[in-house]
Design an enzyme around this catalytic site. Structure first.
Site, mmCIF file in Angstrom:
data_model
loop_
_atom_site.group_PDB
_atom_site.id
_atom_site.type_symbol
_atom_site.label_atom_id
_atom_site.label_comp_id
_atom_site.label_asym_id
_atom_site.label_seq_id
_atom_site.Cartn_x
_atom_site.Cartn_y
_atom_site.Cartn_z
ATOM 1 N N ARG A 88 37.544 32.865 -22.639
ATOM 2 C CA ARG A 88 36.517 33.880 -22.839
ATOM 3 C C ARG A 88 35.395 33.252 -23.667
ATOM 4 N NH1 ARG A 88 38.400 36.208 -19.188
ATOM 5 N NH2 ARG A 88 39.236 38.323 -19.096
ATOM 6 N N GLU B 31 28.013 37.039 -22.055
ATOM 7 C CA GLU B 31 28.018 37.125 -20.601
ATOM 8 C C GLU B 31 27.371 38.431 -20.123
ATOM 9 O OE1 GLU B 31 31.717 35.222 -19.475
ATOM 10 O OE2 GLU B 31 31.639 36.360 -17.622
ATOM 11 N N HIS C 35 31.658 32.489 -14.291
ATOM 12 C CA HIS C 35 32.977 33.145 -14.417
ATOM 13 C C HIS C 35 33.685 33.235 -13.052
ATOM 14 C CE1 HIS C 35 35.306 36.151 -17.160
ATOM 15 N NE2 HIS C 35 36.124 35.556 -16.322
#
Ligand SMILES: NC(=O)C1=CN([C@@H]2O[C@H](COP(=O)(O)OP(=O)(O)OC[C@H]3O[C@@H](n4cnc5c(N)ncnc54)[C@H](O)[C@@H]3O)[C@@H](O)[C@H]2O)C=CC1
Ligand SMILES: O=C(O)C(=O)CO
Length: 386
Positions: free
Chosen positions: A273, A302, A320
């Site tokens: 992450r 993000e 991602h």
């Protein structure tokens, strides 16, 4: 009053109303829900990230369960809305659930599902791809070629790092971290150093056995070491890949001070992450150390990148996509749907979320269980004997 959200409906007369906040790959997940008398509503709104308000509108007055995405903020507001609508089941279509406030779900008695196992190898393969791309400067070289700058072989052109015989460091040697470690050790004969709160016994056994095999065939054996601190990994490894969960203990795990402990020519990969790395500190480190390279699948804010990151030649950035193989994404959708269905039907929770294959076999009906409910214990849910 929330504004209406556009949807597509399957099996309109189904008894149980299940909402998916996004269209998901494959059709098996839809069929499995329909076969068990569910009306399936899929949100067709064009915007990528739904707001809490959008999801409240989707939940409406009667909703038995929701399949949601890692981009959504599942907390007090959504779990109370789901509970008011009579729902007791939610599943993230993801293994990571840092976007979910599990305490809020517990308060409203909502089961929270996730999708472990089915994305382990796919995510590890992307981490391995980024490792190779960074080590061999693939993206820079591709840009150079397309720009028409190649005018002949040169001894210094895009010289990178040889992985064989170097040390790979893994932070968070769980399912994905261990799969990545095995790929790099077996594929590239790298030595392993890892840091995790728990001992990765199977991984250690694998590297030991592979080392013995190499020795028996006259090659230099690979080695492994479990580091007692994360800093030991940062100092010793040539290539480091981050695979922990995101929680309070891993937020900004890699910060300015820790970056300074890494080798000047090290490679850092992040497929966990974004907030595990202090991205502002990373941009500065990349600027100061042109031979330091990074491969990122995830970002602190993000979908945005911190200023300066996009301009860094020594950074490879992808959106991602670590779990983005067809088989995995269809499997994630199936597991998420079965988590929700299992709770609606009153099935027990599968006893081992690391062993999800029986749910993925397209030629057999799935077991009557929810594959992975992270708050099963807190809610006192029964466990399957299968
Ligand atoms: N980029 C992507 O598309 C994907 C990202 N992920 C991320 O990867 C994470 C890991 O997934 P899995 O391997 O399936 O989970 P896992 O639970 O098997 O592994 C996580 C490991 O991190 C370790 N850990 C926890 N806190 C730590 C700390 N403070 N320091 C060091 N290690 C620590 C745990 O002990 C565990 O071994 C997910 O939570 C998710 O956030 C997962 C799939 C795809
Ligand atoms: O499963 C997860 O946690 C993801 O990030 C999906 O790619």
């Amino acid at each position: 009053m929330a504004k209406p959200v556009s949807i597509e409906v399957w099996n309109p007369n189904g008894k149980y109303r299940v909402v998916s906040t996004k269209s998901m790959p494959g059709t098996r997940w839809i069929n499995l829900l329909i076969q068990q008398d569910c009306r399936v509503e899929i949100c067709t709104e064009k915007k990528t990230i739904l707001s809490v308000e959008d999801i409240v509108a989707l939940i409406g007055d009667k909703c038995d369960g929701v399949i949601g995405q890692l981009t959504e903020d599942w907390g007090e507001v959504l779990f109370s809305a789901l509970s008011r609508a009579g729902g007791k089941a939610f599943s993230n279509m993801a293994v990571g659930y840092n976007n979910v406030d599990v305490n809020a779900a517990n308060k409203y008695g909502v089961a929270v599902g996730n999708t472990p196992g089915v994305l382990t190898e796919t995510t590890a393969e992307l981490a391995a791809s980024l490792s190779l791309a960074a080590a061999r400067r693939i993206v820079e070289a591709d840009e150079f070629m397309r720009a028409g700058l190649y005018d002949g072989w040169l001894p210094h052109l895009f010289v990178g790092n040889l992985l064989k015989g170097q040390t790979v460091g893994v932070i968070g040697a769980g399912r994905i971290g261990s799969a990545y470690a095995r790929m790099m050790v077996e594929g590239f004969k790298m030595n392993l150093i890892y840091y995790d709160l728990y001992q990765a016994t199977r991984l250690e056994k694998f590297v030991t056995a592979y080392g013995e095999f190499l020795k028996a065939t006259g090659e230099k054996p690979v080695t492994w070491k479990r580091a007692s601190t994360m800093d030991e990994v940062l100092q010793e490894a040539d290539l480091i890949s981050l695979h922990p969960i995101l929680d309070k203990t891993t937020y900004h795990l890699v910060n300015k001070e820790r970056l300074s402990k890494m080798k000047k020519e090290a490679i850092l990969i992040n497929c966990s992450r974004g907030p595990v790395i202090d991205e502002v500190a990373l941009v500065e480190h990349l600027r100061q150390n042109p031979m330091f390279r990074v491969g990122l699948d995830v970002f602190e804010d993000e979908p945005y990148m911190k200023p300066g990151l996009a301009e860094m030649k020594n950074a490879i950035v992808v959106p991602h996509i670590a779990s983005a193989s067809k088989w995995t994404r269809e499997g994630m959708a199936t597991l998420a749907a079965l988590n929700v269905l299992g709770k609606i039907k009153g099935y027990p929770v599968w006893s081992d979320p690391n062993r999800v294959e029986p749910f993925l076999n397209e030629n057999a009906p799935p077991p009557a269980a929810s594959p992975s409910i992270v708050n099963a214990k807190a809610l006192g849910l029964p466990v399957s004997k299968l």
